[in-house]
Design a protein around this motif. Structure first.
Motif, PDB file in Angstrom:
ATOM      1  N   TRP B  95       0.751  -1.268   0.035  1.00 46.12           N
ATOM      2  CA  TRP B  95       0.002   0.084  -0.082  1.00 46.12           C
ATOM      3  C   TRP B  95       0.821   1.400  -0.047  1.00 46.12           C
ATOM      4  CZ3 TRP B  95      -4.452   1.170  -1.783  1.00 46.12           C
ATOM      5  CH2 TRP B  95      -5.774   0.147  -1.500  1.00 46.12           C
ATOM      6  N   ARG B  96       1.972   1.358   0.598  1.00 44.78           N
ATOM      7  CA  ARG B  96       3.057   2.071   0.570  1.00 44.78           C
ATOM      8  C   ARG B  96       3.364   2.564  -0.568  1.00 44.78           C
ATOM      9  NH1 ARG B  96       8.886   3.194   2.550  1.00 44.78           N
ATOM     10  NH2 ARG B  96       9.142   1.070   1.665  1.00 44.78           N
ATOM     11  N   TRP B  97       3.651   1.613  -1.491  1.00 44.33           N
ATOM     12  CA  TRP B  97       4.206   2.136  -3.025  1.00 44.33           C
ATOM     13  C   TRP B  97       2.696   2.420  -3.739  1.00 44.33           C
ATOM     14  CZ3 TRP B  97       8.692   3.415  -3.884  1.00 44.33           C
ATOM     15  CH2 TRP B  97       9.696   3.141  -3.277  1.00 44.33           C
ATOM     16  N   VAL B  98       1.871   1.733  -3.511  1.00 45.44           N
ATOM     17  CA  VAL B  98       0.453   2.297  -4.329  1.00 45.44           C
ATOM     18  C   VAL B  98       0.095   3.760  -3.840  1.00 45.44           C
ATOM     19  CG1 VAL B  98      -2.009   1.817  -4.558  1.00 45.44           C
ATOM     20  CG2 VAL B  98      -0.452  -0.093  -4.374  1.00 45.44           C
ATOM     21  N   LEU B  99       0.349   4.068  -2.808  1.00 45.00           N
ATOM     22  CA  LEU B  99       0.142   5.552  -2.323  1.00 45.00           C
ATOM     23  C   LEU B  99       1.305   6.112  -3.117  1.00 45.00           C
ATOM     24  CD1 LEU B  99      -1.027   5.141   1.147  1.00 45.00           C
ATOM     25  CD2 LEU B  99      -2.249   6.070  -0.672  1.00 45.00           C
ATOM     26  N   TYR B 100       2.277   5.932  -2.961  1.00 42.23           N
ATOM     27  CA  TYR B 100       3.498   6.861  -3.577  1.00 42.23           C
ATOM     28  C   TYR B 100       3.408   6.877  -5.228  1.00 42.23           C
ATOM     29  CZ  TYR B 100       8.222   8.462  -4.377  1.00 42.23           C
ATOM     30  OH  TYR B 100       9.285   9.365  -4.855  1.00 42.23           O
ATOM     31  N   ASN B 102       0.543   7.007  -6.583  1.00 38.57           N
ATOM     32  CA  ASN B 102      -0.723   7.808  -6.936  1.00 38.57           C
ATOM     33  C   ASN B 102      -0.526   9.294  -6.459  1.00 38.57           C
ATOM     34  OD1 ASN B 102      -3.820   6.876  -7.196  1.00 38.57           O
ATOM     35  ND2 ASN B 102      -2.450   5.094  -6.710  1.00 38.57           N
TER      36      ASN B 102
END
Lengths: 208, 208
Positions: B95-100, B102
């Protein structure tokens, strides 16, 4: 030492998302001030030892670091059973708005506010570009809130905390909530939550 | 009718994230073409009936619509038990990379590519602003991939699928992976996955 250490500073809406959550949960936390304006997040020291993404906030619990405000909010909501989704569908609905915020709200308002509110730049092609995107996205938010008190399940959740953060600095980037009446009402709902404080009262304000 | 219907089009890296996942999972899906360039996502019809956020992709399963590529990828990874995290810590890391993505990658490359790759604009202050942000973010990605084949747990996950999407259009927005050797190697790892296809082969390309 407090239960939680939060790397951040007051001008960072992203830090505020987590600080607000910690406060609304009544947790024991302290700030580790990060001097963004002196380049601390761009240093090798910070990127190698605190956050490879070069960002705040970072939450530390028992020495373990967690990054990205959306991940931290979700972790705290799960751990303390408050402000999260109660069903799989509600959890997806919350993430949908956390992503919308990261893509269309905070990632656009942050730079605009930095330019016109902190660096006091005149309006230019970049600020106009950012305003175009922000105005569209605020329209989506305002319409969604028509007839609703909060974004998801009509109760306060981390979706609200992520979306509201930069909006409390509206005077610094030139938006007036009179143009977005449902956003205005919703921000007042958040302000009325027990424990709410403005970012400048929760976190140390840096000299820009 | 196929099991899944995906609202999207080929120039949309966000649509591609989901199309690639559906393909890598070997699922039965079909496209519902959305004519972004004729304003379809900005119409009341689309916002009232398909996606209030005015975006693609939208995934439909048994008549139920799901929006935001990160939510859809997470849903599919959970449902099919592939390309997700195996532990709570891995899920947070994804999720950390999905947010990064986005916040710092797709939300910045999408507009740059639209301006210089599709609308054929000359470089200007806005494209320079976007390039500055993108160059920083690609540096973070390149450094993270030093010594790793994939972003999380050294195996392909949805973190990779979200981060890679717009990078397959690099020639259209003027980046060269020779400057980012670890990104280059990682993109080749993704291309080598069974079922991988380029966005222009997976989704209908619109006339811009």
């Amino acid at each position: 030492m407090s239960t939680y250490q939060l790397y951040g500073f007051a001008q960072s809406g992203h830090s505020y998302k987590v600080a607000l959550m910690l406060e609304l949960l009544g947790l024991d936390w302290q700030v580790v001030k990060v001097d963004f304006f002196k380049g601390e997040t761009r240093s090798d020291e910070y990127r190698n030892n605190v956050n490879e993404m070069g960002e705040v906030p970072v939450l530390v619990e028992n020495g373990e670091k967690m990054t990205q405000s959306g991940v931290i909010l979700d972790y705290l909501a799960d751990k303390y059973g408050q402000f999260g989704g109660e069903t799989a569908a509600e959890k997806r609905d919350i993430w949908r708005w956390v992503l919308y915020d990261n893509h269309k709200i905070s990632s656009q308002i942050g730079p605009l506010r930095f330019m016109v509110g902190i660096k006091k730049m005149d309006e230019n092609d970049v600020t106009k570009y950012l305003r175009g995107r922000i105005t569209d996205a605020l329209g989506v938010m305002n319409k969604h809130l028509d007839g609703q008190d909060y974004f998801v399940a009509n109760r306060p959740t981390i979706a609200d905390f992520t979306l509201c953060s930069y909006l409390f600095f509206a005077d610094e980037f030139g938006y007036d909530w009179a143009d977005y009446p449902h956003v205005d009402r919703w921000l007042n709902n958040i302000k009325a939550l027990k424990g709410w404080q403005h970012p400048y009262d929760l976190l140390p304000k840096l000299e820009a």
